[in-house]
Design an enzyme around this catalytic site. Structure first.
Site, PDB file in Angstrom:
ATOM      1  N   ASN A   1       0.805  -1.230   0.000  1.00 51.13           N
ATOM      2  CA  ASN A   1       0.000   0.000   0.000  1.00 51.13           C
ATOM      3  C   ASN A   1       0.839   1.281   0.000  1.00 51.13           C
ATOM      4  O   ASN A   1       0.287   2.373  -0.114  1.00 51.13           O
ATOM      5  CB  ASN A   1      -1.012   0.023   1.168  1.00 51.13           C
ATOM      6  CG  ASN A   1      -1.963  -1.148   1.090  1.00 51.13           C
ATOM      7  OD1 ASN A   1      -2.586  -1.353   0.052  1.00 51.13           O
ATOM      8  ND2 ASN A   1      -2.043  -1.948   2.135  1.00 51.13           N
TER       9      ASN A   1
ATOM     10  N   ARG B   1      -3.171   7.931  -0.247  1.00 49.12           N
ATOM     11  CA  ARG B   1      -3.684   7.075   0.822  1.00 49.12           C
ATOM     12  C   ARG B   1      -3.680   7.813   2.159  1.00 49.12           C
ATOM     13  O   ARG B   1      -2.630   8.282   2.595  1.00 49.12           O
ATOM     14  CB  ARG B   1      -2.737   5.873   0.897  1.00 49.12           C
ATOM     15  CG  ARG B   1      -2.896   5.015   2.078  1.00 49.12           C
ATOM     16  CD  ARG B   1      -1.709   4.078   2.232  1.00 49.12           C
ATOM     17  NE  ARG B   1      -1.991   3.167   3.303  1.00 49.12           N
ATOM     18  CZ  ARG B   1      -1.087   2.517   4.000  1.00 49.12           C
ATOM     19  NH1 ARG B   1       0.180   2.656   3.705  1.00 49.12           N
ATOM     20  NH2 ARG B   1      -1.445   1.723   4.964  1.00 49.12           N
TER      21      ARG B   1
ATOM     22  N   ASN C   1      10.466  -0.119   5.095  1.00 46.67           N
ATOM     23  CA  ASN C   1       9.152   0.154   5.670  1.00 46.67           C
ATOM     24  C   ASN C   1       8.277  -0.994   5.179  1.00 46.67           C
ATOM     25  O   ASN C   1       7.782  -0.963   4.049  1.00 46.67           O
ATOM     26  CB  ASN C   1       8.611   1.510   5.201  1.00 46.67           C
ATOM     27  CG  ASN C   1       7.280   1.825   5.856  1.00 46.67           C
ATOM     28  OD1 ASN C   1       6.680   0.973   6.517  1.00 46.67           O
ATOM     29  ND2 ASN C   1       6.802   3.048   5.685  1.00 46.67           N
TER      30      ASN C   1
ATOM     31  N   ALA D   1       2.160  -2.958   6.615  1.00 47.03           N
ATOM     32  CA  ALA D   1       1.378  -3.868   7.470  1.00 47.03           C
ATOM     33  C   ALA D   1       2.090  -5.193   7.732  1.00 47.03           C
ATOM     34  O   ALA D   1       1.836  -5.849   8.757  1.00 47.03           O
ATOM     35  CB  ALA D   1       0.012  -4.101   6.845  1.00 47.03           C
TER      36      ALA D   1
ATOM     37  N   GLU E   1      14.664  -0.231  10.257  1.00 48.20           N
ATOM     38  CA  GLU E   1      13.202  -0.275  10.094  1.00 48.20           C
ATOM     39  C   GLU E   1      12.655   1.137  10.259  1.00 48.20           C
ATOM     40  O   GLU E   1      12.994   1.822  11.224  1.00 48.20           O
ATOM     41  CB  GLU E   1      12.606  -1.176  11.189  1.00 48.20           C
ATOM     42  CG  GLU E   1      11.084  -1.150  11.233  1.00 48.20           C
ATOM     43  CD  GLU E   1      10.504  -1.939  12.407  1.00 48.20           C
ATOM     44  OE1 GLU E   1      11.279  -2.523  13.206  1.00 48.20           O
ATOM     45  OE2 GLU E   1       9.271  -1.947  12.532  1.00 48.20           O
TER      46      GLU E   1
ATOM     47  N   ARG F   1      -0.816   4.437  17.718  1.00 47.23           N
ATOM     48  CA  ARG F   1      -2.003   4.096  16.918  1.00 47.23           C
ATOM     49  C   ARG F   1      -2.700   2.857  17.493  1.00 47.23           C
ATOM     50  O   ARG F   1      -2.620   2.616  18.688  1.00 47.23           O
ATOM     51  CB  ARG F   1      -1.584   3.930  15.445  1.00 47.23           C
ATOM     52  CG  ARG F   1      -0.986   5.225  14.868  1.00 47.23           C
ATOM     53  CD  ARG F   1      -0.566   5.066  13.424  1.00 47.23           C
ATOM     54  NE  ARG F   1      -1.706   4.797  12.556  1.00 47.23           N
ATOM     55  CZ  ARG F   1      -1.607   4.378  11.290  1.00 47.23           C
ATOM     56  NH1 ARG F   1      -0.398   4.197  10.755  1.00 47.23           N
ATOM     57  NH2 ARG F   1      -2.685   4.152  10.577  1.00 47.23           N
TER      58      ARG F   1
END
Ligand code: DQA
Length: 140
Positions: free
Chosen positions: A10, A17, A69, A72, A93, A102
């Protein structure tokens, strides 16, 4: 110095997005800025929505460092963590958002225990900080 940037699922939609979380810039235009800003670094960029392609890219990487990155897959993929653990190249990372601020499911990272370091929550600047960390080490 040669650095690979690897983006997971994504992240091809960056700019479109959820712009409130991920910003309004496409990765393509951001990557051009990065190349300009870090002219002395040989930067390459790979994005895939497929876990298998990401693993193959990690296994075959020939670079001084990887900035990943995994999006998900960060929260689900033991296979990507194993691929990182299997190579000798240092991996940083990164996340655009602060995943710890979050939903609970974003707090778990399978990658964090196998990477050299983690940079979360600085927007697109997270990528720049990761590049800078490799440069600082080179000059240390
Ligand atoms: C992300 C955070 C992940 O939780 C999410 O699934 C993403 C993007 C980030 O860069 O903030 O796709 O990795």
């Amino acid at each position: 110095m040669k650095l690979h940037i690897i983006n997971g699922p994504n992240l091809n939609l960056l700019g479109k997005r959820e712009p409130k979380i991920y910003g309004k810039k496409s990765f393509k235009s951001f990557f051009t800025e990065l190349q300009f800003k870090f002219r002395k670094v040989e930067l390459s960029y790979f994005q895939s929505n497929s876990e298998s392609d990401l693993i193959t890219k990690i296994q075959n990487a020939k670079a001084d460092g990887i900035i990943i990155n995994a999006a998900a897959y960060t929260h689900t993929s033991i296979a990507i963590a194993d691929a990182i653990a299997a190579i000798d190249i240092p991996v940083v990372e990164i996340h655009i958002s602060n995943t710890h601020a979050r939903e609970d499911f974003r707090k778990k990272s399978y990658l964090s225990p196998v990477v050299k370091g983690c940079i979360f929550g600085f927007g697109m600047q997270s990528y720049e900080l990761a590049i800078q960390s490799f440069l600082n080490q080179e000059n240390a």
